[in-house]
Design a protein around this motif. Structure first.
Motif, short mmCIF file in Angstrom:
data_model
loop_
_atom_site.label_atom_id
_atom_site.label_comp_id
_atom_site.label_asym_id
_atom_site.label_seq_id
_atom_site.Cartn_x
_atom_site.Cartn_y
_atom_site.Cartn_z
N ARG A 65 0.80 -1.22 0.00
CA ARG A 65 0.00 0.00 0.00
C ARG A 65 0.84 1.27 0.00
N LEU A 66 2.05 1.21 0.59
CA LEU A 66 2.87 2.43 0.69
C LEU A 66 4.08 2.41 -0.22
N LYS A 67 4.35 1.24 -0.82
CA LYS A 67 5.56 1.09 -1.65
C LYS A 67 6.81 1.44 -0.82
N LEU A 68 6.76 1.10 0.46
CA LEU A 68 7.85 1.43 1.37
C LEU A 68 8.53 0.13 1.79
N PRO A 69 9.87 0.01 1.62
CA PRO A 69 10.56 -1.20 2.03
C PRO A 69 10.38 -1.45 3.53
N LEU A 70 10.27 -2.71 3.87
CA LEU A 70 10.08 -3.09 5.26
C LEU A 70 11.42 -3.45 5.90
N LEU A 71 11.75 -2.72 6.96
CA LEU A 71 12.95 -3.05 7.73
C LEU A 71 12.65 -4.08 8.81
N GLY A 72 11.47 -4.07 9.31
CA GLY A 72 11.11 -5.04 10.33
C GLY A 72 9.82 -4.65 11.01
N SER A 73 9.29 -5.61 11.78
CA SER A 73 8.09 -5.36 12.57
C SER A 73 8.43 -5.62 14.03
N VAL A 74 7.93 -4.74 14.90
CA VAL A 74 8.26 -4.78 16.32
C VAL A 74 7.01 -5.12 17.11
N PRO A 75 7.05 -6.13 17.96
CA PRO A 75 5.85 -6.49 18.71
C PRO A 75 5.51 -5.44 19.76
N LYS A 76 4.24 -5.45 20.13
CA LYS A 76 3.77 -4.51 21.15
C LYS A 76 4.25 -4.95 22.52
N VAL A 77 4.73 -3.97 23.28
CA VAL A 77 5.23 -4.26 24.63
C VAL A 77 4.04 -4.57 25.53
N ALA A 78 4.24 -5.54 26.43
CA ALA A 78 3.16 -5.92 27.33
C ALA A 78 2.74 -4.74 28.19
N ASN A 79 1.47 -4.76 28.58
CA ASN A 79 0.93 -3.68 29.41
C ASN A 79 1.71 -3.57 30.72
N GLY A 80 2.08 -2.34 31.07
CA GLY A 80 2.80 -2.09 32.32
C GLY A 80 4.32 -2.20 32.20
N GLU A 81 4.82 -2.65 31.06
CA GLU A 81 6.26 -2.81 30.87
C GLU A 81 6.81 -1.63 30.09
#
Length: 733
Positions: A488-504
């Motif tokens: 959709r953005l024609k933007l190269p992907l460097l990586g995906s980062v998971p969401k930090v757990a709540n409270g951390e």
């Protein structure tokens, strides 16, 4: 990390798309795509289903019970004939469905419904209209003392007819002559009464229609009979006149043993009788001629042999001849006694010859008589033959007239027979419709049916839920999967980062080198190493479209992972409007970037160490009145150049792009930009606008990092979190 292919070259915003990303996104089957939409939007679909089910139960409970009564009739295929007279009409095929379709239409005819309504006195019954919730402003439906007004009954009859037709159903049974007639109403007894009356009225109308057709046919046949009678009388008079003129006399037809012979002329009978007599005369003549010819052979005819007188004379001669032979044994022929005997024999011979001549003459006379009789008969037969042939010539026209009489008589007799049969049929009536089963009073309501309504509600809920899910997917422009950066953005992907757990806190996760966050940013660093010829860019900025997308965490994490690769790294807080690095380092921001941009040259006094992460950092400094003015000069470029003399990498936490001029100004002073995008947190159109602003400033964009990513909510797969958690679960299990 799910992306490990090298990045090379410059294209678009700065990089060639990662190999395979676009292709994999496009090759996902449509079924799997929609299945994942359904799983992701399952709560919306379940909510729609539950709402429809509850609504179905409520509607079912609120609905008035309705009862359906059904009667079954048989409609036989007739040939539209009322007589046995053949050859009048063409026989129709049993498989001809036009007849049955016509009957089904007649079952729903307004005439029939009005007759049923009239027989049940529905136009005069206010309860009937109330039962079906019928309302009208027509004065015909005004009720006084529980009764309708006497006039305008036709209007009520039409309304009652429409109500009956609306609640009636005609259902033919496939491949049979049976038809089910059903009526539904809130009253079980009324439904039964209506449907039974409907079937009975249909039979009566059918009979009336046939009687009307019979009456019309009788009148028509009566006219045709008169015309046929006139033609028959005229042809008979013509035949008699011609026979009188030509002297043609025929014997009437006769019946023998059930066999009727045709008329025959008298001449033919005479000729036949005379021919028989001639045959007998010829036989007699032949016989007489044979006797005559036999008599001419020495008197040895059969008549002479049978003549008694001749036989007596021959016997006497034989005796005398014997006596004579006896005397000859002793005497000579001149002996007187012998001579006397010889004289007697001669006399007897003359007597015998005379008798035989008389017999022969009698036979000849018989022969001549037979011959003359035969010749007379032959002459008469010849004359009769001539008369018969002449009669045959004169009978040609007679036969033509006779055929015309026979034809007219046959037509007249046929029409007379049909006329008699129509008279009988008109009085009896021919019915090809019969009732197989009368309707019984239904014991259970046909509607509402809870299970059916729940099934409909379930299907409707699923349909509505799926449509809502697809609609939300179409409206939702948020980036939900790493694949969509390229698609959709024609933007190269460097990586995906998971969401930090709540409270951390992100910093706490970075301190745990086995955390999934550290693994994700190590993958980002690995891919970032392929963006330039010398590996990881020595100076780069981390920015985003808007605040709180994880750009500061990304800048801190990349600086930390680079430091753990035994490189000297400094993190510069370039967001002088909303600084955050000093919070991570536990210091204030009294001295920092804004001081250097304002003219201070002592860089060492502006830097502090973050020993737990192994990096150096520079705060944003005091918040200036206008940060963009400080960034327009060349002081930032000087700062980066001087820092690179001491450090291997300079990482700048840049402000967001939208609404500010700071990010393009900072990005123009570094090798390139790492763009942070929050998963499912921002619309794609906003991201495209931000990328366009950077592109207009000739900024090189290394790629995008998808932050706060939740793999279970992704569009195209479930494998993104596998690499982040691999090994950790095994150790804890």
């Amino acid at each position: 990390m799910n992306v490990t292919a090298p990045l090379s070259g410059n294209k678009g915003f700065g990089l060639e798309p990662l190999a395979g990303l676009h292709t994999d996104a496009e090759q996902i089957p449509a079924f799997r795509h929609y299945l994942r939409i359904a799983i992701r939007r399952r709560f919306i679909i379940l909510g729609a289903v539950v709402a429809c089910m509850v609504l179905g139960v409520v509607i079912t409970l609120l609905m008035t019970p309705r009862y359906t009564a059904t009667t079954t009739v048989e409609i036989s295929r007739d040939s539209d004939k009322v007589t046995d007279f053949q050859g009048v009409e063409r026989e129709t095929s049993v498989a001809d469905q036009e007849f049955y379709q016509t009957q089904y239409g007649l079952l729903r005819a307004r005439t029939l419904s009005e007759r049923v309504a009239d027989r049940l006195r529905l136009p005069d019954d206010p309860v009937f209209f109330e039962r079906f919730h019928f309302t009208s402003n027509d004065p015909a439906f005004s009720v006084t003392n529980g009764r309708f007004a006497a006039g305008m009954r036709n209007a009520r009859l039409r309304a009652a007819s429409d109500i009956l037709l609306k609640n009636l159903s005609v259902d033919p049974t496939r491949l049979s002559r049976l038809v089910d007639i059903s009526f539904t109403s809130p009253d079980a007894g009324f439904s039964t009464n209506v449907v039974n009356t409907w079937a009975d009225s249909f039979i009566h109308i059918n009979l009336e229609r046939k009687i009307q057709a019979t009456s019309y046919g009788r009148n028509l046949l009566q006219q045709q009979l008169g015309q046929a009678k006139e033609r028959l009388d005229g042809s008979q008079r013509q035949l008699v006149t011609y026979a009188s003129e030509q002297q043609i006399i025929n014997l009437p037809a006769q019946s023998n043993n059930g066999t009727t012979t045709a008329e025959r002329p008298i001449v033919a009978d005479d000729l036949a009788a005379l021919n028989t007599v001639l045959t007998q005369a010829t036989a007699d003549r032949i016989q007489a001629e044979a006797r005559y010819k036999q008599a001419g052979r020495g008197g040895a005819s059969a008549e002479a042999l049978r003549n008694q007188a001749i036989n007596n004379l021959r016997q006497r001669r034989a005796e005398l001849a014997a006596d004579y032979q006896k005397l000859m044994t002793q005497f000579e022929p001149g002996y007187p006694a012998a001579k006397a005997i010889q004289s007697q024999v001669d006399q007897l011979d003359r007597s015998i010859a005379r008798e035989e001549g008389r017999v022969t003459g009698s036979q000849f006379a018989d022969y001549r008589e037979a011959q003359e009789r035969e010749q007379a008969l032959q002459a008469r037969v010849k004359q009769l033959k001539s008369n018969y042939l002449d009669l045959r010539r004169r009978s040609i026209q007679y036969n033509i007239y006779q055929q015309e009489v026979d034809t007219n008589r046959a037509l007249y007799d046929g029409l007379l027979q049909r006329f008699k049969e129509i008279g009988v049929a008109g009085g009896v009536g021919i019915n090809n419709i019969s009732i197989v089963d009368n309707a019984d009073v239904p014991q259970k309501p046909s509607s509402p049916r809870l299970l059916v309504n729940l099934a409909i509600a379930l299907v409707a809920g699923l349909a509505i839920g799926i449509l809502l899910a697809i609609a939300l997917e179409q409206v939702d422009e948020a980036i939900a999967d790493p694949v969509e950066l390229e698609r959709r953005l024609k933007l190269p992907l460097l990586g995906s980062v998971p969401k930090v757990a709540n409270g951390e806190e992100p910093k706490d996760a970075l301190l745990d080198r086995k955390s999934s966050l550290v693994d994700a940013y190590m993958a980002v660093q690995t891919n970032l190493g392929f963006t330039t010829e010398h590996g990881v860019p020595r100076s780069f900025a981390v920015t985003s479209t808007r605040p709180a997308e994880g750009k500061s965490t990304t800048a801190l994490a990349l600086a930390t992972t680079l430091a753990r690769s035994h490189r000297k790294v400094i993190l510069v807080d370039g967001d002088m409007r909303s600084p955050s690095v000093h919070h991570l380092g536990g210091v204030d921001h009294d001295a920092g970037l804004s001081n250097f941009l304002a003219g201070e040259d002592n860089i060492g006094s502006l830097i502090f160490e973050m020993r737990d992460l192994g990096i150096a950092a520079m705060t944003a400094g005091p918040i200036p009145p206008n940060a963009a003015e400080l960034l327009t000069g060349n002081r930032l470029a000087v700062l980066i150049e001087r820092l690179l003399q001491t450090y291997d990498h300079v990482v700048i936490d840049s402000p967001p792009v939208m609404g500010l001029a700071d990010a393009p100004l900072i990005a123009a002073r570094v090798e390139g930009v790492v763009f942070a995008i929050e998963a499912r947190g921002i619309q794609a159109t906003s991201i495209k606008t931000a990328l366009a602003r950077l592109a207009s400033a000739n900024v090189r964009i290394f790629g995008g990092v998808l932050t706060k990513f939740e793999a279970q909510r992704g569009h195209y797969g479930y494998g993104y979190e596998y690499g982040y958690s691999y090994g950790h679960e095994q150790k804890t299990s």
